[in-house]
Design a protein around this motif. Structure first.
Motif, PDB file in Angstrom:
ATOM      1  N   UNK A   1      11.016   9.110  28.011  1.00 54.41           N
ATOM      2  CA  UNK A   1      10.403   8.091  27.168  1.00 54.41           C
ATOM      3  C   UNK A   1      10.297   8.629  25.739  1.00 54.41           C
ATOM      4  N   UNK A   2      10.681   7.819  24.798  1.00 50.98           N
ATOM      5  CA  UNK A   2      10.644   8.214  23.389  1.00 50.98           C
ATOM      6  C   UNK A   2       9.275   7.895  22.794  1.00 50.98           C
ATOM      7  N   UNK A   3       8.740   8.854  22.020  1.00 50.38           N
ATOM      8  CA  UNK A   3       7.455   8.628  21.350  1.00 50.38           C
ATOM      9  C   UNK A   3       7.724   7.834  20.069  1.00 50.38           C
ATOM     10  N   UNK A   4       7.042   6.714  19.891  1.00 52.12           N
ATOM     11  CA  UNK A   4       7.285   5.918  18.681  1.00 52.12           C
ATOM     12  C   UNK A   4       6.886   6.666  17.417  1.00 52.12           C
ATOM     13  N   UNK A   5       7.624   6.440  16.347  1.00 51.44           N
ATOM     14  CA  UNK A   5       7.281   7.041  15.048  1.00 51.44           C
ATOM     15  C   UNK A   5       5.928   6.513  14.608  1.00 51.44           C
ATOM     16  N   UNK A   6       5.203   7.346  13.879  1.00 49.18           N
ATOM     17  CA  UNK A   6       3.890   6.918  13.410  1.00 49.18           C
ATOM     18  C   UNK A   6       2.813   7.104  14.463  1.00 49.18           C
ATOM     19  N   UNK A   7       3.186   7.683  15.602  1.00 47.50           N
ATOM     20  CA  UNK A   7       2.234   7.991  16.658  1.00 47.50           C
ATOM     21  C   UNK A   7       1.135   8.888  16.081  1.00 47.50           C
ATOM     22  N   UNK A   8      -0.044   8.817  16.646  1.00 49.30           N
ATOM     23  CA  UNK A   8      -1.190   9.573  16.136  1.00 49.30           C
ATOM     24  C   UNK A   8      -0.876  11.065  16.014  1.00 49.30           C
ATOM     25  N   UNK A   9      -0.084  11.617  16.931  1.00 50.99           N
ATOM     26  CA  UNK A   9       0.210  13.043  16.872  1.00 50.99           C
ATOM     27  C   UNK A   9       1.098  13.410  15.685  1.00 50.99           C
ATOM     28  N   UNK A  10       1.833  12.454  15.139  1.00 47.76           N
ATOM     29  CA  UNK A  10       2.706  12.772  14.008  1.00 47.76           C
ATOM     30  C   UNK A  10       2.108  12.333  12.681  1.00 47.76           C
ATOM     31  N   UNK A  12      -0.467  12.294   9.564  1.00 46.86           N
ATOM     32  CA  UNK A  12      -1.358  13.235   8.895  1.00 46.86           C
ATOM     33  C   UNK A  12      -2.792  12.732   9.047  1.00 46.86           C
ATOM     34  N   UNK A  13      -3.745  13.611   8.811  1.00 46.81           N
ATOM     35  CA  UNK A  13      -5.155  13.214   8.828  1.00 46.81           C
ATOM     36  C   UNK A  13      -5.371  12.085   7.814  1.00 46.81           C
ATOM     37  N   UNK A  17      -7.047   8.409   9.051  1.00 45.56           N
ATOM     38  CA  UNK A  17      -8.359   7.884   8.639  1.00 45.56           C
ATOM     39  C   UNK A  17      -8.260   6.666   7.726  1.00 45.56           C
ATOM     40  N   UNK A  18      -7.063   6.219   7.422  1.00 47.05           N
ATOM     41  CA  UNK A  18      -6.936   5.000   6.625  1.00 47.05           C
ATOM     42  C   UNK A  18      -6.346   5.190   5.246  1.00 47.05           C
ATOM     43  N   UNK A  19      -5.866   6.384   4.951  1.00 47.55           N
ATOM     44  CA  UNK A  19      -5.142   6.614   3.713  1.00 47.55           C
ATOM     45  C   UNK A  19      -5.995   6.568   2.455  1.00 47.55           C
ATOM     46  N   UNK A  60      -8.537  15.474  -2.614  1.00 42.93           N
ATOM     47  CA  UNK A  60      -8.774  15.303  -1.179  1.00 42.93           C
ATOM     48  C   UNK A  60      -7.605  14.597  -0.499  1.00 42.93           C
ATOM     49  N   UNK A  61      -7.019  13.612  -1.148  1.00 41.97           N
ATOM     50  CA  UNK A  61      -5.868  12.934  -0.551  1.00 41.97           C
ATOM     51  C   UNK A  61      -4.725  13.920  -0.333  1.00 41.97           C
ATOM     52  N   UNK A  62      -4.458  14.755  -1.325  1.00 45.30           N
ATOM     53  CA  UNK A  62      -3.383  15.738  -1.202  1.00 45.30           C
ATOM     54  C   UNK A  62      -3.710  16.749  -0.110  1.00 45.30           C
ATOM     55  N   UNK A  63      -4.926  17.258  -0.102  1.00 40.88           N
ATOM     56  CA  UNK A  63      -5.334  18.264   0.874  1.00 40.88           C
ATOM     57  C   UNK A  63      -5.109  17.770   2.299  1.00 40.88           C
ATOM     58  N   UNK A  64      -5.410  16.494   2.543  1.00 42.91           N
ATOM     59  CA  UNK A  64      -5.347  15.940   3.894  1.00 42.91           C
ATOM     60  C   UNK A  64      -4.003  15.310   4.229  1.00 42.91           C
TER      61      UNK A  64
END
Length: 133
Positions: A1-10, A12-13, A17-19, A60-64
């Motif tokens: 099974x292929x993991x969809x792109x944008x999955x939580x594991x891929x 970034x923080x 959290x909503x960008x 903070x945006x860059x750090x995360x």
């Protein structure tokens, strides 16, 4: 099974959290507290806190894991060096965290994300202290 792109594991923080909007809300609420704080407000020589708010949001945006705009505009963060002109003692540390706590609480993040963000902010606050109590 292929993991969809944008999955939580891929993601970034930053994405989880909503960008950008989440970090701008955090920093806006934080500076609302700073604006009325007799200990912290004098550390911001600009009459308008807008430029400081923008710098912190971009950092903070860059750090995360968000856009690298901060470094593109200002170079390496060098946080301790940038704070040397200011007396950052335990009282300033505590005031900074108090306003940041209010701001984090208003975001309504998932517990694990809230803990991850808060742990970093506590670490960052402690690392800025440059004056004994």
């Amino acid at each position: 099974m292929e993991i969809p792109r944008g999955d939580v594991q891929t993601q970034t923080f930053f994405e989880q959290v909503g960008g950008e909007e989440t970090f701008r809300r955090l920093v806006r609420r934080f500076y609302e507290g700073v604006a009325g704080d007799p200990l912290l407000r004098p550390m911001y020589p600009e009459e308008d806190l807008g430029p400081a708010e923008e710098r912190l949001a971009l950092f903070l945006m860059q750090y995360w894991g968000g856009p690298r705009t901060y470094s593109e505009q200002r170079g390496h963060p060098r946080l301790r060096m940038r704070h040397v002109p200011f007396r950052v003692d335990r009282a300033a540390h505590d005031a900074w965290l108090r306003h940041m706590r209010d701001a984090v609480d208003e975001l309504g993040l998932a517990p694990e994300q809230e803990r991850q963000l808060w742990d970093y902010l506590v670490y960052a606050a402690a690392s800025m202290v440059n004056t004994p109590d």
